[in-house]
Design an enzyme around this catalytic site. Structure first.
Site, PDB file in Angstrom:
ATOM      1  N   SER A  19      89.637  25.672  38.326  1.00  0.00           N
ATOM      2  CA  SER A  19      89.235  26.731  39.380  1.00  0.00           C
ATOM      3  C   SER A  19      89.155  26.214  40.764  1.00  0.00           C
ATOM      4  O   SER A  19      88.497  25.222  41.137  1.00  0.00           O
ATOM      5  CB  SER A  19      88.161  27.536  38.888  1.00  0.00           C
ATOM      6  N   PHE A  20      89.652  27.285  41.762  1.00  0.00           N
ATOM      7  CA  PHE A  20      89.202  26.735  43.065  1.00  0.00           C
ATOM      8  C   PHE A  20      88.013  26.931  43.631  1.00  0.00           C
ATOM      9  O   PHE A  20      87.546  26.443  44.533  1.00  0.00           O
ATOM     10  CB  PHE A  20      90.489  27.583  43.986  1.00  0.00           C
ATOM     11  N   SER A  21      87.262  27.743  42.959  1.00  0.00           N
ATOM     12  CA  SER A  21      85.943  28.272  43.616  1.00  0.00           C
ATOM     13  C   SER A  21      85.002  27.045  43.810  1.00  0.00           C
ATOM     14  O   SER A  21      84.378  27.141  44.984  1.00  0.00           O
ATOM     15  CB  SER A  21      85.344  29.230  42.613  1.00  0.00           C
ATOM     16  N   THR A  66      84.842  34.888  35.893  1.00  0.00           N
ATOM     17  CA  THR A  66      86.320  34.911  35.707  1.00  0.00           C
ATOM     18  C   THR A  66      86.823  34.984  34.221  1.00  0.00           C
ATOM     19  O   THR A  66      85.705  35.093  33.383  1.00  0.00           O
ATOM     20  CB  THR A  66      86.873  33.557  36.117  1.00  0.00           C
ATOM     21  N   LYS A  70      84.950  38.884  32.382  1.00  0.00           N
ATOM     22  CA  LYS A  70      84.486  39.877  33.421  1.00  0.00           C
ATOM     23  C   LYS A  70      84.210  41.372  32.732  1.00  0.00           C
ATOM     24  O   LYS A  70      83.349  42.077  33.535  1.00  0.00           O
ATOM     25  CB  LYS A  70      85.639  40.193  34.422  1.00  0.00           C
ATOM     26  N   ASN A  91      82.992  40.750  38.601  1.00  0.00           N
ATOM     27  CA  ASN A  91      83.374  39.390  38.941  1.00  0.00           C
ATOM     28  C   ASN A  91      82.292  38.610  39.747  1.00  0.00           C
ATOM     29  O   ASN A  91      82.545  37.612  40.357  1.00  0.00           O
ATOM     30  CB  ASN A  91      84.771  39.292  39.769  1.00  0.00           C
ATOM     31  N   GLY A 130      99.287  42.593  31.853  1.00  0.00           N
ATOM     32  CA  GLY A 130      97.887  42.308  31.132  1.00  0.00           C
ATOM     33  C   GLY A 130      96.881  43.422  31.305  1.00  0.00           C
ATOM     34  O   GLY A 130      96.926  44.400  32.125  1.00  0.00           O
ATOM     35  N   GLY A 133      90.034  42.006  32.717  1.00  0.00           N
ATOM     36  CA  GLY A 133      89.134  42.537  33.528  1.00  0.00           C
ATOM     37  C   GLY A 133      89.804  42.721  34.947  1.00  0.00           C
ATOM     38  O   GLY A 133      89.620  43.484  35.745  1.00  0.00           O
TER      39      GLY A 133
END
Length: 252
Positions: A19-21, A66, A70, A91, A130, A133
Site C-alpha cells: 500500500s501507498f498510504s 482497504t 470496507k 474507508n 467487482g 466496498g
C-alpha cells in the site's frame, strides 16, 4: 498546524505491504515537521482482530480501511457519516473526542474528482468490475454524474449485476466507461487482468483502474492499445488520503 501529542494513524486491511498510504503519510508528517505523529499498517487476517488493534493503542486517532474490510468493519463503528451510510462502505474511521468511532467514505470524492475531467458527452453507461466496498463508492459517484451502471461479477446475485460471460460486443460498445474495482493486476501479480473482451474496445472508451501499482496495469495497457482513454487510481488515492486527513483533524 501544531503537533501537541503523540498520534497514531494507520491503514486497516489484509496483505497490505504494497500500500501507498504509509509512505504517503510518513512523507507528509516529515514535511510538516511532525515527530510525534506516525502512520502504520494494521495488517490483520480477519476483521475480528480489529478490536485488539484499537484496544492496544490509545494514541490511535484515525484509520483508513482497504480491501477486504470496507464493509466488514461497519458493525464495529458507533456512527456513520450520511454518505458512508448511503454507500454501505467505509474507508475512513475517526476516533472522536467522546471516544466514538465514526465511519466516513472518502473514496467517492477521490474517484469523482479524478475521473470527472475525462467524461465526454457519449459516456452515459458504465461497467463496474467487482462488487466490493470500493465498487459501491464508484457506483455512488457515477449515479451523481447521471451515468447508468452495471456491476460485473463472477457470481451475479442481483438485477444490477451481470457475469463476465455476458459481456458481448454490443454491451462493451454501449457501456463505454469501464472501472476496475478488483485487485486483479496489482503488484506483484502484474500479468493478471479482468476477463473482459478487450478486442471490442475503441477510442470512445474510458478505462479507469483503481490500482496504482503498477502505474500501467494490463487492463489499462490493453485499453490504450485500442485508443481508449486510461487513468489509474493514484490521484484518487491522493485525494481520498487528503480528505481523510481533513476529517481526522476536524475539531468535532
Amino acid at each position: 498546524m501544531e503537533e501537541r501529542k503523540n498520534r497514531t494513524f494507520g491503514l486497516l486491511g489484509k496483505d497490505i505491504s504494497y500500500s501507498f498510504s504509509r509512505g504517503y503519510f510518513t512523507e507528509k508528517f516529515k514535511n510538516l515537521g511532525f515527530t510525534k505523529t506516525k502512520y502504520v499498517n494494521f495488517d490483520i487476517p480477519k476483521i475480528d482482530d480489529f478490536t485488539t488493534v484499537i484496544n492496544n493503542d490509545d494514541s490511535i486517532c484515525g484509520i483508513n480501511v482497504t480491501i477486504p474490510y470496507k464493509e466488514e468493519v461497519m458493525p464495529y463503528l458507533d456512527k456513520l457519516d450520511k454518505t458512508a451510510k448511503k454507500i454501505g462502505a467505509v474507508n475512513t474511521i475517526k476516533f472522536t473526542k467522546r471516544g466514538n468511532l465514526k465511519g466516513y467514505n472518502t473514496d467517492v470524492v477521490g474517484f469523482e474528482k479524478s475521473i470527472s475531467p475525462f467524461f465526454k458527452k457519449h459516456h452515459k453507461f458504465a461497467l463496474i468490475l467487482g462488487t466490493g466496498g470500493a465498487s459501491k463508492a464508484v457506483a455512488f459517484a457515477l449515479k451523481r454524474n447521471n451515468i447508468k451502471y452495471k456491476f460485473v461479477s463472477r457470481n451475479p446475485s442481483s438485477k444490477k449485476e451481470i457475469s463476465y460471460q455476458d459481456l458481448t460486443e454490443e454491451i462493451i460498445n454501449k457501456y463505454n466507461v469501464i472501472i476496475n474495482c478488483t485487485p486483479l493486476g496489482t503488484s506483484p501479480n502484474v500479468n493478471m487482468c479482468p476477463a473482459i473482451p478487450y478486442q471490442h474496445l475503441s477510442e470512445k472508451h474510458l478505462l479507469f483502474d483503481l490500482i496504482y501499482n503498477p502505474e500501467l496495469t494490463v487492463f489499462l495497457a490493453k485499453g490504450k492499445e485500442k485508443g481508449a482513454t486510461v487513468k489509474n487510481g493514484y490521484q484518487m488515492l491522493e485525494i481520498q488520503a487528503e480528505e481523510s486527513w481533513a476529517i481526522w483533524n476536524q475539531s468535532k
